[in-house]
Design a protein around this motif. Structure first.
Motif, PDB file in Angstrom:
ATOM      1  N   CYS A 249       0.853  -1.184   0.000  1.00 23.25           N
ATOM      2  CA  CYS A 249       0.000   0.000   0.000  1.00 23.25           C
ATOM      3  C   CYS A 249       0.890   1.235   0.000  1.00 23.25           C
ATOM      4  N   HIS A 250       0.286   2.385  -0.194  1.00 21.87           N
ATOM      5  CA  HIS A 250       1.048   3.636  -0.145  1.00 21.87           C
ATOM      6  C   HIS A 250       0.210   4.687   0.560  1.00 21.87           C
ATOM      7  N   LYS A 251       0.784   5.853   0.803  1.00 23.94           N
ATOM      8  CA  LYS A 251       0.133   6.859   1.629  1.00 23.94           C
ATOM      9  C   LYS A 251      -1.198   7.329   1.052  1.00 23.94           C
ATOM     10  N   HIS A 254      -4.615   5.690   2.340  1.00 24.07           N
ATOM     11  CA  HIS A 254      -5.084   5.799   3.726  1.00 24.07           C
ATOM     12  C   HIS A 254      -5.714   7.152   4.050  1.00 24.07           C
ATOM     13  N   GLY A 255      -6.107   7.858   3.030  1.00 23.77           N
ATOM     14  CA  GLY A 255      -6.887   9.061   3.248  1.00 23.77           C
ATOM     15  C   GLY A 255      -6.074  10.330   3.287  1.00 23.77           C
ATOM     16  N   LYS A 256      -6.588  11.335   2.593  1.00 24.09           N
ATOM     17  CA  LYS A 256      -5.984  12.675   2.606  1.00 24.09           C
ATOM     18  C   LYS A 256      -6.911  13.587   3.408  1.00 24.09           C
ATOM     19  N   THR A 280      -3.774   8.529  13.978  1.00 25.01           N
ATOM     20  CA  THR A 280      -4.869   7.589  13.730  1.00 25.01           C
ATOM     21  C   THR A 280      -4.660   6.837  12.425  1.00 25.01           C
ATOM     22  N   GLY A 281      -3.778   7.321  11.586  1.00 23.81           N
ATOM     23  CA  GLY A 281      -3.430   6.560  10.394  1.00 23.81           C
ATOM     24  C   GLY A 281      -3.662   7.233   9.065  1.00 23.81           C
ATOM     25  N   SER A 282      -3.996   8.513   9.038  1.00 21.71           N
ATOM     26  CA  SER A 282      -4.143   9.196   7.749  1.00 21.71           C
ATOM     27  C   SER A 282      -2.829   9.161   6.988  1.00 21.71           C
ATOM     28  N   GLY A 283      -2.933   8.940   5.675  1.00 18.81           N
ATOM     29  CA  GLY A 283      -1.717   8.910   4.872  1.00 18.81           C
ATOM     30  C   GLY A 283      -1.100  10.282   4.711  1.00 18.81           C
ATOM     31  N   LEU A 284      -1.945  11.306   4.536  1.00 14.51           N
ATOM     32  CA  LEU A 284      -1.481  12.677   4.355  1.00 14.51           C
ATOM     33  C   LEU A 284      -2.417  13.620   5.097  1.00 14.51           C
ATOM     34  N   VAL A 285      -1.839  14.594   5.773  1.00 11.59           N
ATOM     35  CA  VAL A 285      -2.635  15.592   6.483  1.00 11.59           C
ATOM     36  C   VAL A 285      -2.131  16.979   6.101  1.00 11.59           C
ATOM     37  N   ARG A 286      -3.044  17.813   5.616  1.00 12.35           N
ATOM     38  CA  ARG A 286      -2.717  19.194   5.256  1.00 12.35           C
ATOM     39  C   ARG A 286      -3.448  20.131   6.199  1.00 12.35           C
ATOM     40  N   VAL A 287      -2.743  21.139   6.684  1.00 11.09           N
ATOM     41  CA  VAL A 287      -3.293  22.129   7.608  1.00 11.09           C
ATOM     42  C   VAL A 287      -3.384  23.478   6.903  1.00 11.09           C
ATOM     43  N   LEU A 288      -4.544  24.125   7.013  1.00 10.17           N
ATOM     44  CA  LEU A 288      -4.717  25.500   6.548  1.00 10.17           C
ATOM     45  C   LEU A 288      -5.027  26.361   7.770  1.00 10.17           C
TER      46      LEU A 288
END
Length: 500
Positions: A249-251, A254-256, A280-288
């Motif tokens: 699998c890749h990032k 697992h959800g953006k 919790t396992g998100s592949g990518l998390v972006r903050v604004l």
């Protein structure tokens, strides 16, 4: 005096939860199903409570039993008879007119009187130096504050220097809602019968039930066959929601997750929500967020992608994301209102918390692709009522919120309630008083949003997220205690629960 705060006894409790009204209405049918009379069921309840008292208090040789005018009192008379047969000294106090007792309770009282003599009147002086009090005063039927002489007896029991075992529900606690509107027994333990009642899991229940025990009285198969309206959730449920990952699998699998918030001065809120998503396992998390918070958030957690919140960056973020969380530290300025308006145009799954809920209370926008996570104060604003009305029936309040605003509702508090418009209801039986500190709600937002981005339905994501959140806090409490727990203490425990 004993410590009356509720302790966890989760493994022995069922996951199906019913209203006390339903149990009373169906108890006769249940007894008939297994071929016993209601009196025999009362005998079973008395025996089960007696055996539990003997197990928990093997050295207690003098018992004071308080019996009311209903079948709860009948259980007390049965317990007294078992205790005397075992050689225990028993003082039995009867409350109310003996002629108004239900048939089963009258039979239990007569069996006591015919074999062991007198029943003390409700206004009698209590014998001194008794080791254990058994509360059989009011049971599950109470809908308002206890009247005299019950309120006086409850206060006397609470002041007596002995532990209290409550039968079915502590007297004075509403077994449907968990509300205690007047005098209420401060039980050291509570043993409930036939089915688990909703009022034992939410509202003020944890303050008064002590350690909760359950005995089906031989009806466990019948109870399992019923369509339970409420589910009790614990960490044992996580395995049905969270499965092992495939080795290849890749990032992107697992959800953006896009997290929006953090007005000037509240950058910590958005950082905690975002990191909870990662843990919790998100592949990518972006903050604004505000530009002032970019460097501090990146320094604290370089795995996050952080940008200034602008109209352009939000458009790009919405297009990129699988799920959106908005609200932690957002504020209610024009900057915040513009972000809410832009997010509202999206059809993607989203979670609204904190100030996003305060802005929602103004617009009353209804949509099905949203999870909202109010605490009682925010819920009161959303329903345009006061907090007392919310807390007077937390299950009903959560259902009203789901009906008005759509989607999934997480009504936070001791015994968090999860509801949706399809009449799904659950109570998260996890967590502890250490969670009453700033930032805990921000973590919950990140956890639930992350699970949604990983493929869980909004309702399942809310249920699993509440269990992970409270379960992590329980691990922290076990390790270091409740007082002094802070939100970021939970972050290192979350991976233990998302890898069941």
């Amino acid at each position: 005096m004993a410590d009356h705060q509720q302790k966890r006894n989760t493994l022995s409790l069922p996951h199906s939860v019913f209203s006390a009204d339903w149990v009373r209405e169906n108890e006769k049918l249940a007894a008939r199903h297994i071929g016993v009379s209601l009196y025999k069921l009362m005998e079973r309840a008395g025996e089960a409570a007696f055996l539990l008292c003997r197990k928990l208090y093997p050295d207690a040789r003098r018992w004071l039993i308080l019996c009311g005018h209903g079948n709860n009192g009948g259980d007390g008379y049965v317990i007294g008879r078992y205790a005397r047969q075992y050689g225990i000294e028993v003082a039995l106090v009867g409350c109310g007119d003996v002629h108004t007792l239900p048939p089963e309770a009258r039979q239990a009282r007569d069996n006591w009187s015919n074999n062991y003599g007198s029943v003390l009147p409700e206004n009698a002086a209590w014998p001194e130096n008794y080791d254990l009090i058994i509360d059989g005063l009011l049971g599950t039927g109470i809908q308002s504050e206890p009247r005299e002489p019950y309120s006086t007896l409850i206060h006397r029991a609470n002041q007596y220097p002995a532990p209290i075992m409550a039968l079915d529900v502590p007297s004075g606690l509403n077994a449907n809602t968990g509300v205690a509107s007047g005098a209420v027994i401060q039980a050291s333990q509570t043993v409930t019968f036939v089915a688990l009642k909703s009022g034992l899991l939410t509202g003020q229940a944890r303050n008064v039930t002590g350690t909760l025990y359950y005995d089906a009285l031989g009806l466990s198969d019948w109870v399992r066959e019923q369509n339970a309206p409420i589910q009790r959730l614990t960490v044992t449920d996580l395995q049905r929601w969270i499965k092992p990952r495939r080795p290849c699998c890749h990032k992107g699998d697992h959800g953006k997750l896009l997290v929006i918030g953090g007005e000037v001065g509240t950058g910590g809120a958005i950082r905690m929500a975002a990191e909870a998503g990662l843990r919790t396992g998100s592949g990518l998390v972006r903050v604004l967020t505000r530009a002032e918070h970019i460097a501090p958030v990146l320094a604290a957690r370089p795995e996050l992608m952080v940008q200034e919140l602008t109209e352009e960056s939000l458009d790009a973020g919405i297009a990129w994301a699988d799920v959106i969380a908005i609200g932690p530290g957002l504020g209610t300025s024009e900057w915040a209102k513009a972000a809410i308006k832009q997010v509202s145009a999206s059809e993607k799954i989203m979670l609204w918390d904190a100030d996003a809920l305060n802005l929602l209370a103004i617009s009353s926008d209804k949509r099905q692709n949203r999870i909202i996570t109010p605490h009682p104060g925010e819920a009161a604003r959303l329903l345009q009522c006061d907090i007392q009305q919310i807390e007077s029936d937390r299950l009903l309040s959560a259902q009203k919120l789901a009906e008005r605003y759509g989607g999934v509702v997480v009504l936070k508090g001791a015994g968090t309630v999860i509801a949706d418009e399809h009449l799904h209801l659950a109570i998260a039986d996890v967590g502890n008083a250490g969670m009453a500190s700033g930032g805990m709600g921000d973590l919950l937002s990140g956890i639930i949003a992350s699970l949604s981005g990983q493929g869980l339905s909004p309702f399942d994501a809310a249920c699993a997220g509440c269990v992970i959140h409270g379960g992590a806090a329980d691990i922290v409490a076990w390790r270091q205690g409740e007082r002094g727990m802070i939100a970021t203490d939970l972050l290192r425990e979350i991976p233990k629960l998302v890898n069941p």
